[in-house]
Design a protein around this motif. Structure first.
Motif, PDB file in Angstrom:
ATOM      1  N   SER A 151       0.829  -1.213   0.000  1.00  0.00           N
ATOM      2  CA  SER A 151       0.000   0.000   0.000  1.00  0.00           C
ATOM      3  C   SER A 151       0.857   1.254   0.000  1.00  0.00           C
ATOM      4  O   SER A 151       0.596   2.200  -0.757  1.00  0.00           O
ATOM      5  N   GLN A 152       1.884   1.264   0.825  1.00  0.00           N
ATOM      6  CA  GLN A 152       2.752   2.435   0.889  1.00  0.00           C
ATOM      7  C   GLN A 152       3.561   2.581  -0.403  1.00  0.00           C
ATOM      8  O   GLN A 152       3.757   3.692  -0.893  1.00  0.00           O
ATOM      9  N   LEU A 153       4.000   1.470  -0.965  1.00  0.00           N
ATOM     10  CA  LEU A 153       4.738   1.521  -2.224  1.00  0.00           C
ATOM     11  C   LEU A 153       3.859   2.072  -3.341  1.00  0.00           C
ATOM     12  O   LEU A 153       4.292   2.925  -4.119  1.00  0.00           O
ATOM     13  N   GLU A 154       2.630   1.606  -3.432  1.00  0.00           N
ATOM     14  CA  GLU A 154       1.735   2.086  -4.488  1.00  0.00           C
ATOM     15  C   GLU A 154       1.442   3.570  -4.348  1.00  0.00           C
ATOM     16  O   GLU A 154       1.390   4.284  -5.355  1.00  0.00           O
ATOM     17  N   ALA A 155       1.288   4.064  -3.127  1.00  0.00           N
ATOM     18  CA  ALA A 155       1.066   5.500  -2.925  1.00  0.00           C
ATOM     19  C   ALA A 155       2.294   6.290  -3.391  1.00  0.00           C
ATOM     20  O   ALA A 155       2.172   7.338  -4.039  1.00  0.00           O
ATOM     21  N   HIS A 156       3.477   5.779  -3.072  1.00  0.00           N
ATOM     22  CA  HIS A 156       4.720   6.428  -3.503  1.00  0.00           C
ATOM     23  C   HIS A 156       4.825   6.431  -5.027  1.00  0.00           C
ATOM     24  O   HIS A 156       5.161   7.448  -5.638  1.00  0.00           O
TER      25      HIS A 156
END
Length: 169
Positions: free
Chosen positions: A75-80
């Motif tokens: 989730s954090q990677l996709e937001a980045h």
């Protein structure tokens, strides 16, 4: 029902809805944001930290926590990646649109970085189910190390080669 809506919005029931005007305005140019690169670098630090925490789970024999930790990382990677693609790459590509050589270089970089990102996402998806056998756990550890090296490579290349471009174009 439609007649009532038309009446509500000031048109007679027999009057056809107006066609939306065709936009002739040029697309808006992406804007420079002096906080973007520091934010992306901060994201990298958080992603590395989360990734390291995932690597500690096997050492602590906490395989049960693996799917949830991987999902949080994803989730954090996709937001980045979304911020990077929309705000960083769009700005740099727009700014270099008349410089064919550098524009193509950035495009190639973007494709390479997206390929690495897809590999990381596939890794996360692959290990969403509980790992119970020694073979599954061994495969995870090998994949974890490989993906970690790709992630580090991506971060180093972005911070060393790409992000300075944003601040200098």
């Amino acid at each position: 029902m439609f007649a009532a809506l038309r009446k509500l919005f000031g048109r007679s029931p027999d009057e056809p809805a107006a066609s939306p005007p065709l936009s002739t305005a040029p697309p808006r140019a992406p804007r420079f944001d002096e906080q973007l690169v520091p934010q992306l670098i901060h994201d990298h630090r958080e992603l590395v930290h989360l990734y390291e925490q995932i690597g500690l789970l096997p050492e602590r024999d906490r395989w049960d926590l693996l799917p949830a930790q991987l999902l949080a990382f994803k989730s954090q990677l996709e937001a980045h990646l979304l911020a990077e693609n929309v705000r960083f790459y769009n700005y740099v590509e727009y700014t270099l649109r008349d410089d064919e050589e550098n524009f193509n270089l950035i495009r190639d970089f973007r494709r390479e970085m997206n390929a690495i990102a897809r590999g990381v996402i596939e890794f996360v998806k692959k290990y969403q189910q509980p790992l119970v056998t020694l073979a599954e756990r061994g495969a995870f550890i090998a994949d974890y190390r490989h993906v970690g090296s790709l992630l580090v490579q991506r971060i180093e290349r972005e911070e060393g080669s790409l992000y300075p471009l944003y601040q200098n174009v």
